[in-house]
Design a protein around this motif. Structure first.
Motif, PDB file in Angstrom:
ATOM      1  N   ASP A   1       5.077   0.227   8.769  1.00 49.81           N
ATOM      2  CA  ASP A   1       4.502   0.083   7.426  1.00 49.81           C
ATOM      3  C   ASP A   1       3.177  -0.660   7.497  1.00 49.81           C
ATOM      4  OD1 ASP A   1       6.513   1.414   6.243  1.00 49.81           O
ATOM      5  OD2 ASP A   1       7.601  -0.360   5.527  1.00 49.81           O
ATOM      6  N   LEU A   2       3.183  -1.718   8.297  1.00 45.21           N
ATOM      7  CA  LEU A   2       1.973  -2.524   8.442  1.00 45.21           C
ATOM      8  C   LEU A   2       0.836  -1.674   8.992  1.00 45.21           C
ATOM      9  CD1 LEU A   2       0.528  -5.299   8.553  1.00 45.21           C
ATOM     10  CD2 LEU A   2       1.414  -5.530  10.863  1.00 45.21           C
ATOM     11  N   LEU A   3       1.139  -0.895  10.041  1.00 42.85           N
ATOM     12  CA  LEU A   3       0.092  -0.055  10.640  1.00 42.85           C
ATOM     13  C   LEU A   3      -0.458   0.930   9.617  1.00 42.85           C
ATOM     14  CD1 LEU A   3       1.344   0.744  14.255  1.00 42.85           C
ATOM     15  CD2 LEU A   3      -0.732  -0.452  13.591  1.00 42.85           C
ATOM     16  N   LYS A   4       0.447   1.497   8.825  1.00 41.52           N
ATOM     17  CA  LYS A   4       0.021   2.472   7.815  1.00 41.52           C
ATOM     18  C   LYS A   4      -0.898   1.824   6.787  1.00 41.52           C
ATOM     19  CE  LYS A   4       3.673   4.570   6.121  1.00 41.52           C
ATOM     20  NZ  LYS A   4       4.704   5.507   5.644  1.00 41.52           N
ATOM     21  N   ASP A   5      -0.490   0.635   6.327  1.00 38.41           N
ATOM     22  CA  ASP A   5      -1.305  -0.077   5.329  1.00 38.41           C
ATOM     23  C   ASP A   5      -2.679  -0.419   5.883  1.00 38.41           C
ATOM     24  OD1 ASP A   5       0.740   0.099   3.588  1.00 38.41           O
ATOM     25  OD2 ASP A   5       1.418  -1.985   3.793  1.00 38.41           O
ATOM     26  N   LEU A   6      -2.677  -0.917   7.123  1.00 42.46           N
ATOM     27  CA  LEU A   6      -3.949  -1.311   7.727  1.00 42.46           C
ATOM     28  C   LEU A   6      -4.856  -0.100   7.898  1.00 42.46           C
ATOM     29  CD1 LEU A   6      -2.582  -3.764  10.418  1.00 42.46           C
ATOM     30  CD2 LEU A   6      -3.915  -4.372   8.405  1.00 42.46           C
ATOM     31  N   GLN A   7      -4.246   1.030   8.236  1.00 44.74           N
ATOM     32  CA  GLN A   7      -5.034   2.241   8.411  1.00 44.74           C
ATOM     33  C   GLN A   7      -5.661   2.665   7.088  1.00 44.74           C
ATOM     34  OE1 GLN A   7      -2.846   5.758   9.267  1.00 44.74           O
ATOM     35  NE2 GLN A   7      -4.539   6.694  10.381  1.00 44.74           N
ATOM     36  N   ARG A   8      -4.887   2.528   6.002  1.00 46.00           N
ATOM     37  CA  ARG A   8      -5.411   2.894   4.694  1.00 46.00           C
ATOM     38  C   ARG A   8      -6.589   1.993   4.324  1.00 46.00           C
ATOM     39  NH1 ARG A   8      -0.635   2.787   1.636  1.00 46.00           N
ATOM     40  NH2 ARG A   8      -1.198   0.652   1.126  1.00 46.00           N
ATOM     41  N   ASP A   9      -6.466   0.689   4.685  1.00 46.73           N
ATOM     42  CA  ASP A   9      -7.547  -0.242   4.356  1.00 46.73           C
ATOM     43  C   ASP A   9      -8.813   0.005   5.148  1.00 46.73           C
ATOM     44  OD1 ASP A   9      -5.751  -1.350   2.719  1.00 46.73           O
ATOM     45  OD2 ASP A   9      -5.469  -3.223   3.845  1.00 46.73           O
ATOM     46  N   THR A  10      -8.665   0.332   6.425  1.00 49.49           N
ATOM     47  CA  THR A  10      -9.845   0.369   7.288  1.00 49.49           C
ATOM     48  C   THR A  10     -10.359   1.773   7.543  1.00 49.49           C
ATOM     49  OG1 THR A  10      -8.474   0.509   9.255  1.00 49.49           O
ATOM     50  CG2 THR A  10      -9.079  -1.689   8.524  1.00 49.49           C
ATOM     51  N   GLY A  11      -9.537   2.792   7.284  1.00 51.57           N
ATOM     52  CA  GLY A  11      -9.973   4.153   7.537  1.00 51.57           C
ATOM     53  C   GLY A  11     -10.059   4.513   9.003  1.00 51.57           C
TER      54      GLY A  11
END
Lengths: 324, 353
Positions: free
Chosen positions: B215-225
């Motif tokens: 979940d964390l990786l997914k969220d971070l990916q959404r934030d940073t692109g």
């Protein structure tokens, strides 16, 4: 321990911090005082080892003697001599008697500590510098560099420490090199390091090879760390423990080697004050004044023993398999 | 995500991708291990690309070459014996393999970063986690110690490590497995990489923590692109987070497509076998269907389709169509339907039932 367990035990100070960071996932630091690192384990082990306490007591005693000899000389000056007192045996006023020149022998032995410890420490620093640099380069880069450096080490290994140092010190004055030609403490330290670094090199090399394949080294490289940074920041700090132990023991060995060289007549020269010189001068008077050999020998042995005991205790503490 | 820190503003704005194409393109990459016992062909010509913000899962069993291909991209192959025998790795349009060592080094970290399977062994035991995260800033940007530590705390907050300010001076062994992996993620994200390679990031974690980390990786990916390459053998993880999936077998990509397509209608018998080996609730009490046989020895990859010795559909001799003999002809990776590629002579039969 899972994250859930961490989150179960709350601690008010902790919650406050988390509120500030806006994360609202309070957790108490349950790790404190429970898990141990290599060094805190080692300290716990050391504390219970009498060898460590004897070694460090003697070590501190002799280091103090080297730094502040006047504290230990009972007010006597090693160079204030009177021939009327020549070879006087120990008495309550002069605990170690007098030498052939009528100098207070206790003061002489005490002032000799500085020379011996200086040479011991200087040459161990030299041994470490050579050993760590050559060993790290050989272990890290491998290949041809490793083959060449390993053969070089083998060549030096074939030369006995005392023989090599003896030859270097014998030809030293004729070379005209700055430190080497004046036959002082520096020259002896150089000679001892030049022929004493090989074991340290092999230790460092094998440690570096072992640490090199760890994941965190690959991780550091994947994060863009340069070779120099990987070697100095990531590999060496993880490779030093055995080298540290070795160097502690080596201080003692090198102090003894210095005395040997001086005894053989190639080390320090008078008017320097050193245990090796005292033993050399005393040997011809062994039958008439045995205390002239006895006292510097005892002190020399105690100093060497102190460092070897410290090294042994350190080795036991850092090696979990040695623990009972 | 609820990161409250000023981290985003403290890093330079995302550089625009100079070429409009994918951020990372791997073209026909070959990696071999030259050992005394012969050449082991670990990666045999794989190609894939990752766009900004996209998650590509590389799925395969042990020894299929998925980790080796990632290590080739990161430049952390053990060479010798590993050698990149051919192909190209284009990062933002430039071939990494043609750069000199210093240029490559500068891409690792700010350009492409990686997180490892076992975070405990991937963190240096002698430094505090704050120091290690901060090292990214000190090494790449020359930030001062104090500032680097401040950044480290912000990053630890960002990966949701509780009480970051208090734990910044703790050592890796003082953290739990999930927290360690977060530290690893924080390190990898420190310089806002365009591509993050996660090599089995959850394999060493227990199931509940696995979900948190993904979940964390997914969220971070959404934030940073950033683009995410997820290397795994966990079909569940792929199903949850990946956009596209590439299935690897014997150093080749044997099937690619969107996760939904590949999982529901596999076009390659190996993928079918993988899907059948997942325990199903409906089939409770029945036997699992394994893929029979052993993974191939990479020093002696079978002729033709490398999967043919284990393939229930393999056809040879008279049964095979011309030039489509599974034992003799290597099936190329080809488009089978829109947006799908598979390396099987008989994909259409599989797809059309």
């Amino acid at each position: 321990m899972t994250d859930q367990q961490q989150e179960q035990s709350l601690d008010p100070a902790q919650i406050e911090v988390d509120v500030r960071t806006g994360l609202g996932a309070p957790s108490a630091d349950v790790t404190e005082g429970r898990q141990n690192s290599l060094w805190s384990d080692a300290w716990g082990q050391l504390r219970r080892n009498p060898l460590f306490w004897i070694g460090s007591f003697l070590g501190v005693f002799f280091v103090l003697m080297a730094i502040f000899p006047s504290w230990f000389a009972r007010g006597a000056d090693p160079r204030a001599c009177s021939l009327t007192e020549s070879k006087q045996p120990p008495s309550s006023a002069h605990w170690m008697g007098f030498d052939q020149q009528g100098c207070d022998y206790l003061a002489n032995v005490v002032y000799g500590a500085r020379t011996s410890l200086t040479i011991g420490l200087l040459s161990v620093i030299g041994v470490l510098l050579l050993g760590v640099i050559i060993g790290a380069v050989a272990g890290y880069y491998g290949g041809i560099a490793d083959s060449l450096l390993a053969r070089l080490t083998d060549i030096f290994f074939a030369l006995p420490l005392i023989l090599g140092a003896l030859i270097l010190l014998r030809v030293g004055p004729s070379t005209g090199l700055p430190i080497l030609s004046d036959r002082g403490a520096g020259a002896v330290a150089i000679a001892l390091s030049a022929f004493g670094w090989m074991t340290a090199m092999r230790l460092v090399r094998s440690q570096v090879i072992a640490v090199k394949s760890q994941d965190y080294v690959a991780a550091a490289r994947a994060m863009g760390a340069s070779n120099f940074r990987i070697l100095t920041r990531h590999i060496l700090p993880n490779a030093v423990a055995p080298v540290l132990v070795y160097s502690t023991i080596t201080v003692g060995v090198l102090i003894a080697a210095e005395a040997t060289l001086t005894y053989l007549g190639v080390g320090l020269q008078r008017p320097a004050i050193s245990w090796g010189l005292q033993i050399e001068n005393g040997q011809s008077l062994l039958r008439t004044a045995p205390h002239l050999v006895l006292f510097p020998s005892i002190i020399l042995s105690l100093t060497v023993m102190a460092f070897i005991m410290l090294g042994d205790a350190l080795r036991d503490a850092l090696d979990p398999r040695q623990r009972s | 995500m609820t990161s409250s820190s000023g981290y985003i503003s403290s890093t330079p704005a995302l550089e625009p991708n100079p070429t409009a194409g994918p951020v990372l393109e791997v073209e026909d990459l070959h990696v071999e291990f030259r050992t005394r016992n012969g050449v082991v062909n670990a990666v045999n010509g794989i190609s894939y690309s990752v766009d900004q913000g996209e998650t590509l899962a590389i799925l395969g069993e042990s020894g299929s070459g998925k980790s080796v291909s990632a290590q080739a991209i990161m430049g952390i192959l053990d060479s010798p014996p590993a050698v990149i025998a051919g192909g190209g790795i284009n990062f933002q349009g430039r071939d990494i393999l043609k750069m000199n060592e210093e240029e490559q080094r500068q891409i690792r970290g700010p350009g492409i970063a990686m997180i490892f399977q076992d975070a405990l062994s991937a963190l240096n035991p002698v430094y505090s986690v704050g120091f290690q995260i901060g090292e990214m800033f000190r090494a790449h940007r020359g930030t001062s110690r104090k500032e680097a530590k401040q950044h480290a705390i912000e990053l630890m907050d960002r990966v949701r490590i509780p009480a970051a300010a208090r734990r910044v001076n703790d050592y890796p062994h003082q953290f739990s497995g999930g927290m360690r992996q977060r530290v690893m993620i924080a390190m990898a994200l420190a310089l806002d990489p365009r591509i993050l390679i996660a090599d089995e990031p959850t394999t060493a974690l227990d199931v509940t923590v696995q979900a948190q980390v993904m979940d964390l990786l997914k969220d971070l990916q959404r934030d940073t692109g950033m683009g995410l390459i997820l290397i795994t053998h966990d079909l569940g993880v792929v199903n949850e987070v990946a956009d596209r999936v590439a299935v690897m077998y014997a150093g080749r990509i044997v099937e690619t497509g969107t996760v939904d397509d590949v999982f529901t209608r596999p076009a390659m018998p190996y993928t079918v076998g993988l899907m059948n080996s997942i325990p199903q609730v409906e089939a409770k009490g029945g036997r699992l269907q394994p893929i029979i046989g052993q993974p191939p020895n990479l020093a002696r990859i079978p002729s033709g389709c490398p999967f043919h010795p284990r393939c229930p559909m393999a056809r040879t001799g008279a049964a095979a169509a011309p030039d489509r003999d599974c034992v003799a002809d290597l099936p190329p990776l080809r488009v089978v339907t829109v947006g799908r590629e598979a390396a099987c002579h008989y994909s259409e039969e599989l797809l059309n039932g």
